[in-house]
Write a protein that holds these residues in place. Structure first.
Motif, PDB file in Angstrom:
ATOM      1  N   GLY A 247      32.087 -11.946  30.003  1.00  6.43           N
ATOM      2  CA  GLY A 247      31.061 -10.981  30.414  1.00  6.43           C
ATOM      3  C   GLY A 247      31.145 -10.674  31.891  1.00  6.43           C
ATOM      4  N   ILE A 276      23.291  -8.962  26.665  1.00  4.38           N
ATOM      5  CA  ILE A 276      24.605  -8.635  27.242  1.00  4.38           C
ATOM      6  C   ILE A 276      25.142  -9.926  27.861  1.00  4.38           C
ATOM      7  N   HIS A 326      30.929  -4.321  28.734  1.00  4.54           N
ATOM      8  CA  HIS A 326      29.618  -4.929  28.999  1.00  4.54           C
ATOM      9  C   HIS A 326      29.104  -4.615  30.401  1.00  4.54           C
ATOM     10  N   GLU A 329      27.473  -1.268  30.107  1.00  5.46           N
ATOM     11  CA  GLU A 329      26.187  -1.412  29.415  1.00  5.46           C
ATOM     12  C   GLU A 329      25.130  -2.021  30.334  1.00  5.46           C
TER      13      GLU A 329
END
Ligand code: ZN
Length: 348
Positions: A247, A276, A326, A329
């Protein structure tokens, strides 16, 4: 039959490829800027460029104003001398390790390409800039001078490769940050809780220079850098709690900034709320545009979203496609949070 990595080719991947393959050492960001302006202009209300070459892309809105900054420039070299045989001597632009250039191809803005090699050395530790030269295939000084002048800059010449879920290229630092912001801008809805400015900054690699004037002009209420960070997941890497594929990283600190606790916590809350994946980043070397933004005027609470990257400042910087998706996002969600106006003086 299509291979996995061919199926994965999408619009954002095409954008990343175009951006990383563009020429843009510090101070020579024009080609990158034109590319980004073309890609982002339909997603924002207006764009403009300042005196140093920073590109601003603005979504107008109520206060507070959020500033997101990704730098357009990449590391490179500058020509310092041309000898009688047409060999070019070079010095670094940004943090370039000389041993990573040996055998590599470098290209100038006019397309002239050469390879870096070195004079006779007894041990690798002698490999320093005065030992390196760039051979552009010129038969003598006059031939070299037809195409190259003292002060011309070159950057790495390397194609983008999709390794199947991971991307490898030169200049991921920080064109991947630029791509993430362009994609985030494209995905934003018609109405936002506050104003947002995406800044594509110049001259980060030589000292956060573009972000310094960009933040001064913009007077944002909050600042966010979007850049790559180092990882600790390769053989015998220095210990670091960031890995590829886990991530995007929410920065706690690097050498240029202690991220504002309120900004950091709001980013963490946002990531958790939307499930997330994220990592916390303490970077012991290096800085980002947040280092300049947070010191602008009377101070701007700032943070950073980092894309984990292996082999930063090498010809083959590597990022994970999931981390990139990610990061887009997370930035989208951060923009949709209603940020309070920063209260002066309260600090943490
Ligand atoms: Zn960077």
């Amino acid at each position: 039959m299509k291979k996995f990595n061919e199926v994965a080719i999408n619009k954002m991947e095409t954008l990343i490829k175009e951006l990383v393959e563009a020429y843009g050492p510090s101070g020579e960001e024009a080609a990158v800027r034109e590319l980004i302006e073309e890609k982002i202009k339909d997603s924002v209300d207006r764009t403009f460029t300042d005196n140093l070459g920073n590109l601003f892309a603005i979504r107008e809105g109520a206060a507070p104003l959020l500033m997101f900054s990704a730098h357009m420039d990449e590391i490179g070299v500058i020509v310092t001398h041309i000898d009688d045989n047409g060999f070019l001597r070079i010095a670094p632009i940004g943090g370039v390790a000389p041993h990573l250039l040996v055998g590599q191809r470098l290209s100038f803005k006019n397309g002239v390409t050469g390879t870096v090699y070195h004079e006779k050395i007894k041990a690798l530790k002698e490999l320093d800039w005065p030992k390196l030269y760039l051979d552009i295939g010129a038969a003598g000084a006059a031939a070299a001078r037809e195409h190259i002048r003292i002060g011309d800059m070159a950057c790495l010449h390397q194609p983008f490769v999709n390794l199947g879920g991971r991307y490898m290229a030169k200049a991921m630092d920080d064109r991947i940050g630029c791509a993430v912001l362009v994609e985030a801008a494209r995905r934003l809805p018609g109405s936002l809780p506050q104003g947002v400015c995406f800044v594509f900054s110049v001259q980060e690699e030589v000292g956060l220079r573009g972000a310094t004037t960009a933040a001064y002009r913009l007077e944002p209420d909050y600042g966010f850098a979007v850049d790559v960070t180092l990882v600790g997941d390769t053989p015998e890497a220095p210990l670091m709690a960031v890995s590829l594929g886990q991530g995007p990283a929410i920065k706690v600190k690097d050498r240029s900034v202690l991220c504002h606790p309120r900004v950091r916590e709001l980013m963490i809350e946002t990531a958790e709320k939307h499930k997330i994946p994220y990592q916390l980043e303490v970077l012991e070397r290096g800085g980002t545009d947040a280092g300049a933004i947070h010191l602008s005027r009377e101070g701007v609470p700032s943070g950073a979203i980092s894309i984990p990257c292996r082999y930063v400042h090498s010809p083959s910087e590597m990022v994970d496609a999931g981390d990139v998706a990610h990061a887009v996002e997370l930035i989208e969600k951060i923009i949709m949070v209603s940020w309070p106006l920063p209260d002066s003086g309260s600090g943490a």
